[in-house]
Design a protein around this motif. Structure first.
Motif, PDB file in Angstrom:
ATOM      1  N   ILE A   5      -8.904 -12.920  87.337  1.00  0.00           N
ATOM      2  CA  ILE A   5      -7.441 -12.878  87.411  1.00  0.00           C
ATOM      3  C   ILE A   5      -6.887 -12.870  85.992  1.00  0.00           C
ATOM      4  O   ILE A   5      -7.458 -13.479  85.079  1.00  0.00           O
ATOM      5  CB  ILE A   5      -6.885 -14.096  88.195  1.00  0.00           C
ATOM      6  N   VAL A   6      -5.805 -12.133  85.816  1.00  0.00           N
ATOM      7  CA  VAL A   6      -5.097 -12.109  84.537  1.00  0.00           C
ATOM      8  C   VAL A   6      -3.848 -12.966  84.687  1.00  0.00           C
ATOM      9  O   VAL A   6      -2.960 -12.658  85.486  1.00  0.00           O
ATOM     10  CB  VAL A   6      -4.724 -10.679  84.117  1.00  0.00           C
ATOM     11  N   SER A   7      -3.804 -14.033  83.931  1.00  0.00           N
ATOM     12  CA  SER A   7      -2.691 -14.977  84.022  1.00  0.00           C
ATOM     13  C   SER A   7      -2.177 -15.285  82.625  1.00  0.00           C
ATOM     14  O   SER A   7      -2.815 -14.931  81.614  1.00  0.00           O
ATOM     15  CB  SER A   7      -3.133 -16.269  84.727  1.00  0.00           C
ATOM     16  N   PHE A   8      -1.049 -15.955  82.563  1.00  0.00           N
ATOM     17  CA  PHE A   8      -0.485 -16.337  81.272  1.00  0.00           C
ATOM     18  C   PHE A   8      -1.276 -17.490  80.668  1.00  0.00           C
ATOM     19  O   PHE A   8      -1.755 -18.376  81.377  1.00  0.00           O
ATOM     20  CB  PHE A   8       0.982 -16.734  81.415  1.00  0.00           C
ATOM     21  N   ALA A   9      -1.416 -17.457  79.349  1.00  0.00           N
ATOM     22  CA  ALA A   9      -2.116 -18.530  78.654  1.00  0.00           C
ATOM     23  C   ALA A   9      -1.268 -19.799  78.664  1.00  0.00           C
ATOM     24  O   ALA A   9      -0.049 -19.768  78.879  1.00  0.00           O
ATOM     25  CB  ALA A   9      -2.423 -18.107  77.214  1.00  0.00           C
ATOM     26  N   GLU A  10      -1.931 -20.933  78.410  1.00  0.00           N
ATOM     27  CA  GLU A  10      -1.235 -22.218  78.470  1.00  0.00           C
ATOM     28  C   GLU A  10      -0.281 -22.418  77.298  1.00  0.00           C
ATOM     29  O   GLU A  10       0.720 -23.114  77.413  1.00  0.00           O
ATOM     30  CB  GLU A  10      -2.254 -23.371  78.493  1.00  0.00           C
ATOM     31  N   ARG A  11      -0.595 -21.798  76.158  1.00  0.00           N
ATOM     32  CA  ARG A  11       0.221 -21.984  74.966  1.00  0.00           C
ATOM     33  C   ARG A  11       0.662 -20.637  74.405  1.00  0.00           C
ATOM     34  O   ARG A  11      -0.005 -19.623  74.608  1.00  0.00           O
ATOM     35  CB  ARG A  11      -0.569 -22.750  73.895  1.00  0.00           C
ATOM     36  N   SER A  12       1.776 -20.650  73.699  1.00  0.00           N
ATOM     37  CA  SER A  12       2.245 -19.437  73.038  1.00  0.00           C
ATOM     38  C   SER A  12       1.459 -19.205  71.747  1.00  0.00           C
ATOM     39  O   SER A  12       0.851 -20.129  71.191  1.00  0.00           O
ATOM     40  CB  SER A  12       3.743 -19.550  72.727  1.00  0.00           C
ATOM     41  N   THR A  13       1.462 -17.976  71.273  1.00  0.00           N
ATOM     42  CA  THR A  13       0.698 -17.584  70.092  1.00  0.00           C
ATOM     43  C   THR A  13       1.657 -17.171  68.984  1.00  0.00           C
ATOM     44  O   THR A  13       2.559 -16.357  69.215  1.00  0.00           O
ATOM     45  CB  THR A  13      -0.232 -16.411  70.424  1.00  0.00           C
ATOM     46  N   PRO A  14       1.497 -17.691  67.768  1.00  0.00           N
ATOM     47  CA  PRO A  14       2.360 -17.244  66.654  1.00  0.00           C
ATOM     48  C   PRO A  14       1.965 -15.847  66.203  1.00  0.00           C
ATOM     49  O   PRO A  14       0.805 -15.430  66.343  1.00  0.00           O
ATOM     50  CB  PRO A  14       2.079 -18.286  65.562  1.00  0.00           C
TER      51      PRO A  14
ATOM     52  N   SER B 206      -1.765 -13.134  77.549  1.00  0.00           N
ATOM     53  CA  SER B 206      -2.388 -13.170  78.876  1.00  0.00           C
ATOM     54  C   SER B 206      -3.882 -13.438  78.710  1.00  0.00           C
ATOM     55  O   SER B 206      -4.451 -13.199  77.641  1.00  0.00           O
ATOM     56  CB  SER B 206      -2.166 -11.853  79.624  1.00  0.00           C
ATOM     57  N   LYS B 207      -4.504 -13.921  79.773  1.00  0.00           N
ATOM     58  CA  LYS B 207      -5.906 -14.319  79.684  1.00  0.00           C
ATOM     59  C   LYS B 207      -6.652 -13.918  80.944  1.00  0.00           C
ATOM     60  O   LYS B 207      -6.204 -14.202  82.051  1.00  0.00           O
ATOM     61  CB  LYS B 207      -6.007 -15.829  79.471  1.00  0.00           C
ATOM     62  N   ARG B 208      -7.796 -13.243  80.745  1.00  0.00           N
ATOM     63  CA  ARG B 208      -8.688 -12.942  81.864  1.00  0.00           C
ATOM     64  C   ARG B 208      -9.607 -14.141  82.085  1.00  0.00           C
ATOM     65  O   ARG B 208     -10.314 -14.561  81.181  1.00  0.00           O
ATOM     66  CB  ARG B 208      -9.529 -11.707  81.560  1.00  0.00           C
ATOM     67  N   SER B 209      -9.587 -14.659  83.287  1.00  0.00           N
ATOM     68  CA  SER B 209     -10.420 -15.819  83.605  1.00  0.00           C
ATOM     69  C   SER B 209     -10.909 -15.713  85.039  1.00  0.00           C
ATOM     70  O   SER B 209     -10.483 -14.839  85.800  1.00  0.00           O
ATOM     71  CB  SER B 209      -9.645 -17.125  83.397  1.00  0.00           C
ATOM     72  N   GLU B 210     -11.803 -16.620  85.398  1.00  0.00           N
ATOM     73  CA  GLU B 210     -12.356 -16.609  86.743  1.00  0.00           C
ATOM     74  C   GLU B 210     -11.293 -16.983  87.772  1.00  0.00           C
ATOM     75  O   GLU B 210     -10.649 -18.016  87.653  1.00  0.00           O
ATOM     76  CB  GLU B 210     -13.522 -17.588  86.846  1.00  0.00           C
ATOM     77  N   LEU B 211     -11.131 -16.150  88.766  1.00  0.00           N
ATOM     78  CA  LEU B 211     -10.267 -16.483  89.879  1.00  0.00           C
ATOM     79  C   LEU B 211     -11.046 -17.206  90.971  1.00  0.00           C
ATOM     80  O   LEU B 211     -10.560 -18.158  91.580  1.00  0.00           O
ATOM     81  CB  LEU B 211      -9.648 -15.207  90.459  1.00  0.00           C
TER      82      LEU B 211
END
Length: 565
Positions: free
Chosen positions: A97-106, A512-517
């Motif tokens: 799943i592609v979801s939003f990351a927990e923190r923002s990136t500068p 965004s982050k690809r991780s295990e769904l």
């Protein structure tokens, strides 16, 4: 005689007794096994933790109740099988799943976008009316195409013929959409001719500001060969870091001095990288932290016979490790305008857990999983460009001068323009037919001939620069008249100018982050929940089943054999 008969009868009786003993022993063994199975089954039914099984093994239980519980047990197993199959399908088909990351990136964690700028002016006109001579040459060429199909220009030098033949590959004319007649002449390097015709950098890039420093952008720009001719790229990786050593692009740029990059898409910048590094980055958002430039062209140098009525510049924003393909996506910078481009980066990162999945399951490639023939760095656009080059080579026997190629691959001449122009569409059609056939959407096989199998999945880690564009009028002549400046137009007669500003819109952005769904742990937990809900089944229940019908069954069988003996 009597003694022999008695001996024979005694042997027959002994054989009959032995057969009877063997049959009796076999029957006792069969009875012991059957009794052992029955005893083990009843013992298991009395002590198992699986719901409903205990009612099937009770002697006193009526037959109707046993049938009822048997039906319930079978229905429970069926429901479990259906639900577990659904869980397996989900685990197999959508593991990522592609979801939003927990923190923002500068914004300083990523490079400033690479900017490729192409002028619509492909050659500097040497004298007044020079563009008319090329227009007449086009007319002669068109006439030859409809008549003898042999082009015989008069009063033109070999140098001018090379320029004309080169312009046929980059100019937007009707000739490119028809079969091109043969043009006499020897083979030559299109890049050298384009470089010879290229307008001077400082003449068209009139003014520049980067990192609060003025007129130093030529340190960051380098020439880039594209399908639009030679363009200038700011903040892009050098060809020696993008192409492999056996390619034409690497060979041509190997002797040039480039700054070594300290960034890669998957790992980011080196921990030791300073503020000023390569590819360049900025520390904040806003126009003051971006790049600002004034682009200039000249009315007397506009070649309408080549590029048509639309003049100015084309600008493409892309990742530093991508090869620019200007004709696919670009921002038009017309003359007499001020254009502001606010950049919103879109970055997708990858968790370590999905590396174990097959690329087709996660629908993306890691950098080491998909090796390209011409490129060191994998990206979806680089893969598609290489696939197009391979398809064009198989279809036309040559490639366009701007395509990645090895040193021994032939370059298409003017008679092949129509072929490589159509190759891109043919490749897309072949790929569409191939995918539809593999998906079962078409009963007929794809057409024979050059088949494309690009397999260009997106890179698992990717960086795209989205843009917001605003424009305003920029009237140079009125501004100079208001300031009383008459020297500028004398020094630069026919000058027409536009201003371009590119900057990040925000100092932070959400990646965004690809991780295990749905990983293997989730799949097992789901199966355990289904079994527990319908049957009360667990791992210990499985151990219990194996125990009763192996160790316990063997002990019961051994005991029954002793009793029968």
């Amino acid at each position: 005689m009597l003694g022999r008969r008695q001996s024979y009868e005694m042997e027959t009786d002994m054989e009959s007794n032995n057969k009877m003993c063997i049959d009796l022993t076999a029957k006792k063994s069969q009875n012991s096994i059957a009794k052992g199975l029955t005893l083990t089954y009843r013992d298991y039914c009395q002590h198992t933790s699986i719901h409903g099984v205990q009612y099937l093994g009770e002697k006193e239980r009526p037959i109707k109740e046993r049938v009822f519980w048997l039906v319930v047990f079978v229905v429970s197993i069926y429901c479990c099988a259906r639900l577990i199959n659904s869980a397996y399908t989900k685990w197999d088909a959508t593991p990522v799943i592609v979801s939003f990351a927990e923190r923002s990136t500068p914004v300083w964690n990523i490079p400033f976008p690479a900017v490729t700028i192409c002028s619509e002016t492909k050659r500097v006109l040497k004298k007044s009316g020079d563009h008319n001579s090329y227009a007449n040459l086009y007319n002669q060429f068109t006439a030859a195409m409809h008549a003898t199909r042999i082009f015989k220009p008069e009063n033109i030098t070999a140098k001018e013929m090379e320029e004309f033949r080169t312009l046929l590959h980059v100019c937007n004319t009707k000739i490119l959409q028809q079969d091109t007649p043969l043009i006499p002449g020897e083979e030559f390097d299109y890049f050298e001719v384009l470089d010879r015709m290229l307008p001077p950098f400082e003449r068209y890039f009139f003014y520049c500001r980067w990192l609060s420093r003025y007129n130093e952008c030529d340190k960051y720009f380098h020439k880039t060969l594209t399908e639009e001719g030679i363009c200038y790229t700011f903040n892009g990786l050098p060809p020696t870091e993008i192409y492999r050593e056996n390619t034409y692009q690497y060979h041509r740029s190997a002797a040039e001095n480039f700054t070594q990059s300290s960034w890669s898409l998957e790992t980011g910048y080196d921990a030791s990288s300073d503020v000023e590094t390569f590819p360049a980055r900025v520390l904040s958002a806003g126009a003051r932290s971006g790049i600002f430039m004034a682009l200039q062209s000249f009315k007397q140098e506009v070649d309408y016979a080549c590029r048509g009525p639309v003049q100015g510049f084309k600008v493409l924003l892309h990742a530093p490790d991508d090869v620019p393909q200007v004709s696919k996506q670009f921002v038009r910078i017309p003359m007499g305008r001020e254009v502001l481009i606010a950049v919103k980066p879109n970055m997708i990162t990858t968790s370590t857990g999905i590396a174990e999945y097959h690329p087709q399951r996660r629908q993306c490639f890691l950098s080491h999983e998909r090796l390209l023939r011409f490129f060191k760095i994998y990206s979806e656009s680089n893969c598609q460009l290489e696939c197009l080059a391979n398809f064009t080579l198989s279809k036309c026997g040559c490639v366009k001068f701007s395509m990645p190629r090895s040193l021994e691959m032939p370059v298409c001449g003017e008679e092949k323009i129509h072929c490589y122009e159509r190759a891109e569409r043919d490749q897309l059609v072949h790929e569409f037919q191939r995918v539809r056939f593999l998906n079962g959407g078409d009963t007929e096989e794809p057409q024979s001939g050059a088949q494309s199998a690009c397999n260009c999945l997106p890179a698992c880690t990717s960086l795209v620069y989205n843009t917001e564009i605003s424009q305003a009028n920029f009237d140079l002549e009125e501004m100079l008249a208001a300031e009383g400046d008459t020297e500028f137009m004398r020094e630069y007669p026919g000058s027409q100018m536009s201003r371009l500003s590119i900057y990040f819109k925000q100092s932070q952005f959400i990646t965004s982050k690809r991780s295990e769904l749905y990983g293997i742990t989730d799949f097992l937990a789901n199966c355990g929940g289904i079994f527990g809900l319908f049957m009360g089944f667990s791992i210990l229940s499985l151990v219990e089943l194996l125990y009763h019908f192996t160790l316990r069954f063997g002990a019961n069988l051994k005991h029954l054999f002793k009793v029968n003996l």
